[in-house]
Scaffold this active site. Structure first.
Site, PDB file in Angstrom:
ATOM      1  CD  GLU A 116      67.664 -12.681  31.948  1.00 47.33           C
ATOM      2  OE1 GLU A 116      68.233 -12.046  32.852  1.00 47.33           O
ATOM      3  OE2 GLU A 116      67.611 -13.924  31.920  1.00 47.33           O
ATOM      4  CG  ASP A 161      74.517   1.562  44.242  1.00 47.73           C
ATOM      5  OD1 ASP A 161      74.770   0.572  43.537  1.00 47.73           O
ATOM      6  OD2 ASP A 161      75.404   2.247  44.782  1.00 47.73           O
ATOM      7  CG  HIS A 172      64.750 -18.501  27.458  1.00 49.59           C
ATOM      8  ND1 HIS A 172      64.857 -17.137  27.418  1.00 49.59           N
ATOM      9  CD2 HIS A 172      64.920 -18.849  28.750  1.00 49.59           C
ATOM     10  CE1 HIS A 172      65.084 -16.684  28.639  1.00 49.59           C
ATOM     11  NE2 HIS A 172      65.120 -17.700  29.468  1.00 49.59           N
TER      12      HIS A 172
HETATM   13  P1  NAD Z   1      72.433  11.470  49.736  1.00 44.34           P
HETATM   14  O1  NAD Z   1      73.568  11.855  50.592  1.00 44.34           O
HETATM   15  O2  NAD Z   1      72.352  12.038  48.362  1.00 44.34           O
HETATM   16  O3  NAD Z   1      71.056  11.795  50.495  1.00 44.34           O
HETATM   17  C1  NAD Z   1      70.817  11.399  51.818  1.00 44.34           C
HETATM   18  C2  NAD Z   1      70.540  12.610  52.680  1.00 44.34           C
HETATM   19  O4  NAD Z   1      69.262  13.155  52.407  1.00 44.34           O
HETATM   20  C3  NAD Z   1      70.500  12.287  54.151  1.00 44.34           C
HETATM   21  O5  NAD Z   1      71.804  12.219  54.652  1.00 44.34           O
HETATM   22  C4  NAD Z   1      69.654  13.407  54.717  1.00 44.34           C
HETATM   23  O6  NAD Z   1      70.475  14.500  55.088  1.00 44.34           O
HETATM   24  C5  NAD Z   1      68.772  13.835  53.556  1.00 44.34           C
HETATM   25  N1  NAD Z   1      67.337  13.513  53.714  1.00 44.34           N
HETATM   26  C6  NAD Z   1      66.293  14.311  53.368  1.00 44.34           C
HETATM   27  N2  NAD Z   1      65.124  13.720  53.618  1.00 44.34           N
HETATM   28  C7  NAD Z   1      65.388  12.491  54.150  1.00 44.34           C
HETATM   29  C8  NAD Z   1      64.579  11.403  54.597  1.00 44.34           C
HETATM   30  N3  NAD Z   1      63.242  11.439  54.558  1.00 44.34           N
HETATM   31  N4  NAD Z   1      65.202  10.290  55.049  1.00 44.34           N
HETATM   32  C9  NAD Z   1      66.532  10.229  55.085  1.00 44.34           C
HETATM   33  N5  NAD Z   1      67.356  11.229  54.684  1.00 44.34           N
HETATM   34  C10 NAD Z   1      66.796  12.372  54.214  1.00 44.34           C
HETATM   35  O7  NAD Z   1      72.317   9.895  49.517  1.00 44.34           O
HETATM   36  P2  NAD Z   1      72.615   8.624  50.403  1.00 44.34           P
HETATM   37  O8  NAD Z   1      71.348   7.850  50.485  1.00 44.34           O
HETATM   38  O9  NAD Z   1      73.307   8.944  51.684  1.00 44.34           O
HETATM   39  O10 NAD Z   1      73.628   7.836  49.468  1.00 44.34           O
HETATM   40  C11 NAD Z   1      73.200   7.125  48.338  1.00 44.34           C
HETATM   41  C12 NAD Z   1      74.178   7.288  47.199  1.00 44.34           C
HETATM   42  O11 NAD Z   1      75.485   6.916  47.608  1.00 44.34           O
HETATM   43  C13 NAD Z   1      73.836   6.404  46.038  1.00 44.34           C
HETATM   44  O12 NAD Z   1      73.925   7.157  44.851  1.00 44.34           O
HETATM   45  C14 NAD Z   1      74.952   5.354  46.052  1.00 44.34           C
HETATM   46  O13 NAD Z   1      75.181   4.866  44.751  1.00 44.34           O
HETATM   47  C15 NAD Z   1      76.101   6.132  46.580  1.00 44.34           C
HETATM   48  N6  NAD Z   1      77.231   5.421  47.185  1.00 44.34           N
HETATM   49  C16 NAD Z   1      77.203   4.086  47.413  1.00 44.34           C
HETATM   50  C17 NAD Z   1      78.301   3.473  48.009  1.00 44.34           C
HETATM   51  C18 NAD Z   1      78.235   1.989  48.299  1.00 44.34           C
HETATM   52  O14 NAD Z   1      77.165   1.405  48.218  1.00 44.34           O
HETATM   53  N7  NAD Z   1      79.330   1.332  48.650  1.00 44.34           N
HETATM   54  C19 NAD Z   1      79.425   4.213  48.368  1.00 44.34           C
HETATM   55  C20 NAD Z   1      79.396   5.582  48.135  1.00 44.34           C
HETATM   56  C21 NAD Z   1      78.298   6.197  47.556  1.00 44.34           C
END
Ligand code: NAD
Length: 426
Positions: free
Chosen positions: A85, A279, A377
């Site tokens: 945008e 996200d 705009h």
């Molecule tokens: P992930 O599971 O890929 O990574 C998180 C993991 O990284 C942690 O569980 C931990 O084990 C590890 N880690 C390593 N270093 C870390 C640090 N410094 N701090 C914290 N953790 C560390 O990702 P996530 O963040 O658990 O999930 C995000 C993804 O899930 C996004 O892609 C999102 O789109 C998706 N998602 C979203 C929804 C929703 O919003 N409703 C539902 C399902 C999935």
């Protein structure tokens, strides 16, 4: 980060893309690889894209612009924004410029706690079941810690437990909230895994049936806050300030206006969230649910007048963003975007996002309370209209200028002016 770091770069908008990248390389941690990455607009490899989602056929390119002029918590900060945008990036630059003299934007966070929900159904004694779950606090902690030892190592993991009895059309449900510190991760996968691990145990302890096990995007324990003072003289005087306050009060009182008002905030928020590979839907769902937390959908920002007559804005918004997990580490552009901002933690990133959201809202309120959005705009659009009417070469600017003077930016007007211009030339 360069010692001479400043986010105030006069003429940045008139530079070429190459010049802007060279300037960023001079001022920020952007190395030559990252510069080359940004310069290549087809920079997401098919293989990487194919591993990110299913049935990949290509990529969708969105421009990334850099917001200048921001001072956030006393630090000169340049912020990459991915958006399709027009006017969104320019609006943040303008808003940030007008609060620089007062010190810029101050931010804070409430922590990085996420909530996972476990739904229990089919119990005739829900209050009793609630107590049984609460008594298992230590067992639940142990299951969560075992599920994600990496999170634990980073100082995160299970923090608290909450159990509610929810009255529904299907009768009472017992809803367990696992409250988990996900540190530098957005945390959806992390807490979903914990909820799935705890679920069968809750069924066993209560004799009920566990159904859904998933995070809540209403991340109201992961709030980011931003506040700033815009000196009344910087923004055009008391009439502009009062117009902006009135525009805010309208939004706060009326969901029809609040939806558009908050959309404007999300123009800034989602652009930074997207640029960092986070996200956008999770953030948007959380923001809008938070805006309705009082039972009525309201403005996410608050605007006031301080004792000296200056305009003061504040924004509080759930911001579950990460630096690890999801696409954040996988997408090379996300990594390069972080280098521009120089952030080292998800907490810092969320503060910057909130600051941009507040600046965006300032700009929107100001334009609405003064010239109206269409002026800006349509002024940008005048050249397109002139081309549509058949103008060529110098005629394009001449027609666009004339239409702006007349305040009528329309194809029929452009055609008439073009006829006059050409007749005058003969
Ligand atoms: P992930 O599971 O890929 O990574 C998180 C993991 O990284 C942690 O569980 C931990 O084990 C590890 N880690 C390593 N270093 C870390 C640090 N410094 N701090 C914290 N953790 C560390 O990702 P996530 O963040 O658990 O999930 C995000 C993804 O899930 C996004 O892609 C999102 O789109 C998706 N998602 C979203 C929804 C929703 O919003 N409703 C539902 C399902 C999935």
């Amino acid at each position: 980060m360069s010692k001479n770091m400043t986010s105030r770069i006069p003429g940045f908008h008139t530079m070429s893309v190459e010049e802007r990248l060279a300037k960023l390389a001079e001022l920020t941690d952007l190395d030559q690889d990252a510069v080359a990455h940004f310069a290549n607009t087809g920079n997401l490899e098919a293989g990487t894209a194919d591993r990110m989602i299913e049935n990949v056929i290509g990529t969708m390119n969105i421009p990334i612009g850099v917001a200048t002029n921001l001072i956030i918590d006393g630090r000169e900060t340049l912020v990459p924004m991915a958006t399709e945008e027009s006017s969104v990036v320019a609006a943040v630059c303008n808003a940030a410029k007008q609060c620089r003299a007062a010190g810029g934007i101050a931010t804070g966070t409430s922590g990085s706690l996420m909530i996972a929900q476990v739904q229990l159904v089919g119990v005739s004694d829900p209050e009793n079941a609630r107590f049984k779950i609460l008594e298992r606090r230590d067992d639940i902690r142990a299951i969560c810690d075992e599920t994600d030892p990496v999170l634990l190592k980073h100082g995160g993991g299970y923090k608290d437990l909450e159990v509610r009895v929810l009255e529904t059309a299907d009768g009472p449900m017992v809803i367990t909230h696992l409250i988990v510190d996900t540190r530098d991760a957005m945390g959806a996968n992390a807490v979903n895994s914990m909820a799935e691990a705890v679920g069968p145990k809750i069924a066993e302890w209560t004799g009920g049936r566990v159904f859904l096990r998933i995070l809540s995007n209403l991340a109201d324990r992961r709030l980011a806050r931003a506040r700033a003072v815009w000196p009344v003289d910087e923004i055009g005087g008391p009439d502009v300030r009062d117009g902006m306050l009135s525009a805010f009060r309208f939004a706060d009182a009326d969901p029809y206006r609040a939806a558009t008002h908050n959309k404007g905030i999300m123009n800034g928020v989602s652009a930074v969230v997207l640029a960092t590979g986070n996200d956008t839907r999770a953030i948007e769902a959380g923001a809008h649910a938070y805006a309705a937390r009082t039972g009525r959908y309201r403005s996410l920002t608050k605007w006031e007048c301080d004792a000296d007559g200056n305009l003061v804005g504040s924004l509080e918004i759930p911001l579950a963003v990460g630096l690890v997990g999801g696409a954040t580490k996988v997408h090379p552009t996300a990594q390069a975007a972080l280098r521009i901002m120089g952030v080292g933690t998800a907490d810092e990133l969320s503060r910057i996002v909130a600051a941009v959201g507040l600046a965006q809202n300032f700009a929107a309120l100001k334009v609405l309370a003064t010239s109206g959005v269409q002026k800006g705009h349509m002024a940008l659009h005048a050249k397109n209209i002139a081309v549509m009417a058949g103008a060529e070469g110098d005629e394009v600017d001449a027609l666009a200028d004339r239409m702006r003077e007349l305040g009528k930016i329309r194809v029929d007007v452009a055609e008439e002016l073009l006829g006059e211009l050409r007749a005058g030339k003969r």
